[in-house]
Design an enzyme around this catalytic site. Structure first.
Site, PDB file in Angstrom:
ATOM      1  N   ASP A  52     -10.840  -1.889 -57.749  1.00 46.89           N
ATOM      2  CA  ASP A  52     -10.517  -0.642 -58.175  1.00 46.89           C
ATOM      3  C   ASP A  52      -9.086  -0.023 -57.979  1.00 46.89           C
ATOM      4  OD1 ASP A  52     -11.460   2.112 -58.620  1.00 46.89           O
ATOM      5  OD2 ASP A  52     -10.560   2.909 -56.936  1.00 46.89           O
ATOM      6  N   GLU A 124     -15.313  -4.235 -61.061  1.00 46.86           N
ATOM      7  CA  GLU A 124     -14.259  -4.087 -60.036  1.00 46.86           C
ATOM      8  C   GLU A 124     -14.318  -5.103 -59.092  1.00 46.86           C
ATOM      9  OE1 GLU A 124     -13.913   0.825 -60.340  1.00 46.86           O
ATOM     10  OE2 GLU A 124     -15.047  -0.192 -58.833  1.00 46.86           O
TER      11      GLU A 124
END
Length: 254
Positions: A52, A124
């Site tokens: 992320d 992610e």
């Protein structure tokens, strides 16, 4: 869940176009529901946290350099669209990530392999795994290769837009009356779908459907906004602006 072989995982890494160490790849594809049902195996959540951050940095840097005339608020809107759950899930579906994710029995029953949240989190985690297996520049290039094409995709670029807030603003500005959603559900308990009809001031407007009430309401709001603003030039949306000019911006950076 289908047990994928090392060769299968290598094919997945090949489709991503980047080297990922086998153990890191396996971990990136391990959802917490599977880990909890298998003696508390490690999950992909730490890799998701790492990915992320890398995703955010790569996208922010790219937008800052590509659109030097956009204000901070407009850049933030673009970034939100590119890193949204729906946008990342769209990338994951294009790559065929879903069938590779290790899921627990409950998530399998509720079609977890096609849930936006699970697909986005796994993307992610894969970015994080790619970074650990290579370096920051390689991971950054992976991110840009995956998400930059979304800039010219209208559906993807409006994925993170808050349509429900937008329709509230339009209705208030036009004094249209109270907003409410009529909800209906259908299908078996383990795989329900929902439909929503947006009613403003007693008049029915857009309808939408989705795997949750929230998604159905969002789709109904989106359709209503598009209908009410068609030809009026009211939205003034930076995402629309970028879609119109991205071809020029893209060519200027190649």
């Amino acid at each position: 869940m289908t047990n994928h072989t090392v060769t299968d995982h290598e094919e997945l890494a090949k489709s991503l176009g980047v080297h990922i160490a086998p153990e890191a790849l396996r971990l990136a594809l391990t959802h917490r529901s599977y880990a909890y049902e298998n003696s508390g195996l490690p999950t992909n959540e730490r890799l998701e946290f790492l990915g992320d951050s890398i995703l955010g940095l790569a996208v922010t840097d790219y937008l800052y350099r590509t659109f030097p005339d956009l204000a901070e608020g407009d850049l933030a809107k673009l970034r939100a669209a590119l890193v949204s759950t729906r946008a990342l899930a769209r990338v994951a579906r294009t790559l065929g990530i879903g069938p590779y994710i290790s899921l627990g029995a409950g998530e399998q029953l509720t079609q977890g392999k096609d849930k936006d949240s699970i697909l986005a989190d796994t993307m992610e985690a894969l970015i994080g795994a790619a970074y650990l297996s290579t370096d920051i520049d390689t991971a950054r290039r992976l991110v840009l290769r995956l998400v930059v094409p979304l800039l010219s995709d209208k559906d993807a670029m409006t994925a993170g837009k808050d349509w429900k807030t937008t329709i509230q603003e339009i209705a208030a500005a036009r004094d249209m009356g109270e907003i409410r959603y009529q909800i209906a559900d259908f299908g078996p308990d383990h795989h329900k779908s929902f439909s929503a009809t947006l009613v403003i001031g007693g008049t029915e407007h857009g309808t939408g459907s989705g795997p949750s009430k929230k998604e159905a309401e969002r789709e109904a709001a989106r359709r209503t906004v598009e209908t009410l603003t068609a030809g009026r030039g009211e939205q003034g949306d930076i995402l629309t602006l970028v879609l119109d000019r991205f071809g020029d911006a893209e060519s200027s950076t190649t």
